[in-house]
Motif scaffolding. Structure first.
Motif, PDB file in Angstrom:
ATOM      1  N   VAL A 222      -9.470   1.723  -5.758  1.00  0.00           N
ATOM      2  CA  VAL A 222      -8.443   2.008  -4.763  1.00  0.00           C
ATOM      3  C   VAL A 222      -8.396   0.880  -3.748  1.00  0.00           C
ATOM      4  CG1 VAL A 222      -7.820   3.551  -2.851  1.00  0.00           C
ATOM      5  CG2 VAL A 222      -8.511   4.504  -5.059  1.00  0.00           C
ATOM      6  N   ARG A 223      -9.561   0.371  -3.367  1.00  0.00           N
ATOM      7  CA  ARG A 223      -9.604  -0.747  -2.431  1.00  0.00           C
ATOM      8  C   ARG A 223      -8.981  -1.999  -3.039  1.00  0.00           C
ATOM      9  NH1 ARG A 223     -12.294   0.493   1.862  1.00  0.00           N
ATOM     10  NH2 ARG A 223     -13.764   2.228   1.854  1.00  0.00           N
ATOM     11  N   GLN A 224      -9.268  -2.203  -4.319  1.00  0.00           N
ATOM     12  CA  GLN A 224      -8.706  -3.382  -4.974  1.00  0.00           C
ATOM     13  C   GLN A 224      -7.183  -3.312  -5.020  1.00  0.00           C
ATOM     14  OE1 GLN A 224      -7.315  -3.736  -8.282  1.00  0.00           O
ATOM     15  NE2 GLN A 224      -7.848  -5.805  -8.911  1.00  0.00           N
ATOM     16  N   LEU A 225      -6.649  -2.111  -5.290  1.00  0.00           N
ATOM     17  CA  LEU A 225      -5.213  -1.926  -5.337  1.00  0.00           C
ATOM     18  C   LEU A 225      -4.592  -2.118  -3.952  1.00  0.00           C
ATOM     19  CD1 LEU A 225      -2.863  -1.133  -7.209  1.00  0.00           C
ATOM     20  CD2 LEU A 225      -3.261   1.251  -6.574  1.00  0.00           C
ATOM     21  N   ALA A 226      -5.289  -1.609  -2.926  1.00  0.00           N
ATOM     22  CA  ALA A 226      -4.787  -1.779  -1.565  1.00  0.00           C
ATOM     23  C   ALA A 226      -4.793  -3.254  -1.166  1.00  0.00           C
ATOM     24  CB  ALA A 226      -5.643  -0.965  -0.595  1.00  0.00           C
ATOM     25  N   ARG A 227      -5.845  -3.956  -1.550  1.00  0.00           N
ATOM     26  CA  ARG A 227      -5.931  -5.382  -1.223  1.00  0.00           C
ATOM     27  C   ARG A 227      -4.823  -6.161  -1.926  1.00  0.00           C
ATOM     28  NH1 ARG A 227     -10.724  -5.861  -2.470  1.00  0.00           N
ATOM     29  NH2 ARG A 227     -10.573  -6.826  -4.523  1.00  0.00           N
ATOM     30  N   LYS A 228      -4.525  -5.779  -3.157  1.00  0.00           N
ATOM     31  CA  LYS A 228      -3.476  -6.457  -3.909  1.00  0.00           C
ATOM     32  C   LYS A 228      -2.129  -6.342  -3.203  1.00  0.00           C
ATOM     33  CE  LYS A 228      -0.838  -6.020  -8.203  1.00  0.00           C
ATOM     34  NZ  LYS A 228      -0.667  -5.276  -9.463  1.00  0.00           N
ATOM     35  N   HIS A 229      -1.838  -5.176  -2.623  1.00  0.00           N
ATOM     36  CA  HIS A 229      -0.539  -4.938  -1.988  1.00  0.00           C
ATOM     37  C   HIS A 229      -0.561  -5.193  -0.478  1.00  0.00           C
ATOM     38  CE1 HIS A 229       1.396  -3.389  -5.590  1.00  0.00           C
ATOM     39  NE2 HIS A 229       0.347  -2.622  -5.810  1.00  0.00           N
ATOM     40  N   GLY A 230      -1.703  -5.667   0.032  1.00  0.00           N
ATOM     41  CA  GLY A 230      -1.771  -5.973   1.454  1.00  0.00           C
ATOM     42  C   GLY A 230      -1.713  -4.752   2.345  1.00  0.00           C
ATOM     43  N   ILE A 231      -2.336  -3.662   1.942  1.00  0.00           N
ATOM     44  CA  ILE A 231      -2.289  -2.407   2.693  1.00  0.00           C
ATOM     45  C   ILE A 231      -3.591  -2.213   3.445  1.00  0.00           C
ATOM     46  CG2 ILE A 231      -2.151   0.113   2.486  1.00  0.00           C
ATOM     47  CD1 ILE A 231      -0.377  -0.321   0.035  1.00  0.00           C
ATOM     48  N   ASP A 232      -3.505  -1.928   4.744  1.00  0.00           N
ATOM     49  CA  ASP A 232      -4.677  -1.644   5.566  1.00  0.00           C
ATOM     50  C   ASP A 232      -5.034  -0.171   5.406  1.00  0.00           C
ATOM     51  OD1 ASP A 232      -6.660  -1.386   7.395  1.00  0.00           O
ATOM     52  OD2 ASP A 232      -5.513  -2.125   9.109  1.00  0.00           O
ATOM     53  N   LEU A 233      -6.151   0.106   4.766  1.00  0.00           N
ATOM     54  CA  LEU A 233      -6.536   1.486   4.496  1.00  0.00           C
ATOM     55  C   LEU A 233      -6.795   2.273   5.772  1.00  0.00           C
ATOM     56  CD1 LEU A 233      -8.866   0.910   1.408  1.00  0.00           C
ATOM     57  CD2 LEU A 233      -6.607   1.943   1.422  1.00  0.00           C
ATOM     58  N   ALA A 234      -7.110   1.564   6.860  1.00  0.00           N
ATOM     59  CA  ALA A 234      -7.371   2.265   8.113  1.00  0.00           C
ATOM     60  C   ALA A 234      -6.126   2.947   8.651  1.00  0.00           C
ATOM     61  CB  ALA A 234      -7.910   1.270   9.155  1.00  0.00           C
ATOM     62  N   THR A 235      -4.970   2.496   8.231  1.00  0.00           N
ATOM     63  CA  THR A 235      -3.710   3.078   8.723  1.00  0.00           C
ATOM     64  C   THR A 235      -3.099   4.062   7.744  1.00  0.00           C
ATOM     65  OG1 THR A 235      -2.320   1.362   7.718  1.00  0.00           O
ATOM     66  CG2 THR A 235      -3.252   0.892   9.898  1.00  0.00           C
ATOM     67  N   LEU A 236      -3.777   4.296   6.621  1.00  0.00           N
ATOM     68  CA  LEU A 236      -3.183   5.097   5.549  1.00  0.00           C
ATOM     69  C   LEU A 236      -3.763   6.500   5.538  1.00  0.00           C
ATOM     70  CD1 LEU A 236      -1.176   4.708   3.171  1.00  0.00           C
ATOM     71  CD2 LEU A 236      -3.149   4.254   1.712  1.00  0.00           C
TER      72      LEU A 236
END
Length: 418
Positions: free
Chosen positions: A139-153
């Motif tokens: 999930v982290r890898q996918l978020a990093r790929k799309h430039g998504i900050d998990l802290a805001t999700l």
């Protein structure tokens, strides 16, 4: 360890691309060697694609409905979950900015940017704020790929767990509907746009090439099929189903092609020669949800009526349920088209390039017919032959059509000679 990238393999028949119909796995799934991961559609058939790698799916290259070139990346697979997790832990310790449950994170060295970019509109996480609840490194890898900050999700999983679906939703914002466009010539609104690809693209190219290259001519004849229906009914043995009408007609067609080989040939424009073929691969036109397909009975000249019937049923069923192979859908030398199933009496079909002829049969319907000077009800059908005028003249085409018509009207006598 870097993921292994599996590229779209050579699908045979000189095909250079395929449409991605659907994924059978998702990011985070564990796959085994030879497990089917995707279904693609070529110009010939639907194909299930197995992976040569085992491990965890970390990336799917392409979206459903897109076209992928042979040799282009299809799927990326990490060796296994532990390996993938270890990779992310190592990144964490190197100050990548990733957060794993149970591990701390260090700030990146001065002047070094983390590999994951924060979205421009994403607010910074306040000091002391709770770390995002994420268990899967994928999930982290996918978020990093799309430039998504998990802290805001926000997470929708148990206890606020951030899932793969949460990341995918954030990565694919809803697109507002496009403005309705207008046809320039008529001024009417365009209700729908249908992409020409896959089987429809192949059919379009084949038929357009046939029309542009082949100087075709059509001839037809009305035929009394009453005796043929009676003979077919007599072929039922006990509970065994009699062969289909198309199989009986196929046997007569094969016999006719042996007598008129010009119609079972190829035109080689580069060599400037007509090549008569030894044997018949009989194509059977089949209407399917995916468009018009023509599976071919290989070695049809070697089969009995029951053998032809079995192959017709097998191939048409496979064409309609999408399981026909590229081999099933190629290699025909002459095509038989039963357009009578569409409820029509006749048709001037288009030759299935690079073949040189196609025979069609219309619906069989009871009509008044003159027999020995008396009008009686008979079961009548129409046979139509479209042929390439480069390979023969009307005399040959008419001779073949008349041979098949005579066999339909006197089938018992015809079978004695075939």
């Amino acid at each position: 360890m870097s993921p292994q990238v599996f590229t779209l393999p050579d699908l045979g028949e000189g095909l250079s691309e395929a449409e991605l119909v659907r994924w059978l796995v998702k990011v985070g799934d564990t796959v085994a060697i030879d497990e089917v991961v995707a279904e693609v559609e070529t110009a010939k058939a639907s194909v299930e694609v197995p992976t040569p790698f085992a491990g965890v799916v970390v990336e799917l290259h392409g979206t459903e409905g897109s076209t992928i070139d042979v040799g282009a990346p299809l799927i990326s697979v990490a060796a296994d979950t532990d390996t993938a997790a270890a990779t992310y832990v190592e990144e964490e310790r190197a100050g990548s900015g990733n957060v794993l449950i149970g591990y701390g994170t260090s700030a990146p060295p001065a002047g070094r940017r983390g590999r994951r970019a924060r979205r421009a509109d994403a607010p910074a996480r306040p000091a002391g704020a709770e770390r995002p609840r994420v268990r899967s490194p994928l999930v982290r890898q996918l978020a990093r790929k799309h430039g998504i900050d998990l802290a805001t999700l926000p997470g929708t999983g148990p206890d606020g767990l951030i899932t793969r679906a949460d990341v995918e939703r954030a990565a694919t914002p809803e697109t507002p509907p496009a403005n309705t466009s207008t046809d320039a010539r008529t001024g009417l609104p365009i209700k729908e746009r249908v992409a020409v690809r896959g089987v429809r693209k192949a059919v379009t190219q084949t038929l357009a090439r046939s029309r542009s290259e082949i100087p075709e001519a059509t001839t037809w004849v009305d035929v009394d099929a009453t005796a043929l229906l009676e003979m077919r009914a007599a072929m039922a043995v006990g509970d065994e189903r009699p062969p289909g009408m198309l199989a009986i007609l196929a046997r007569f067609v094969v016999a006719g092609l042996a007598r008129f080989p010009e119609l079972n040939s190829r035109v080689d424009t580069e060599r400037e020669e007509i090549q008569h073929l030894d044997g018949v691969n009989l194509g059977i036109a089949a209407q399917t949800d995916r468009g018009l397909l023509v599976p071919s009975i290989r070695g049809a000249h070697e089969l009995s009526i029951r053998g032809l019937d079995a192959e017709i049923r097998r191939l048409t069923a496979a064409a309609r349920d999408g399981s026909a192979t590229a081999t099933d859908l190629s290699g025909g030398s002459f095509t038989l088209n039963n357009y009578g199933v569409l409820g029509v009496d006749g048709s001037a079909a288009i030759i299935n390039h690079p073949e040189v002829a196609i025979l069609g049969i219309g619906r069989i319907i009871e009509r008044p017919w003159v027999v020995e000077g008396t009008i009686v009800p008979r079961h009548i059908t129409q046979l139509s032959l479209v042929f390439d005028h480069r390979v023969c003249d009307g005399g040959t085409a008419g001779g073949f059509l008349r041979y098949v018509a005579d066999a339909v009207e006197a089938p018992v006598r015809a079978l004695a000679d075939v």
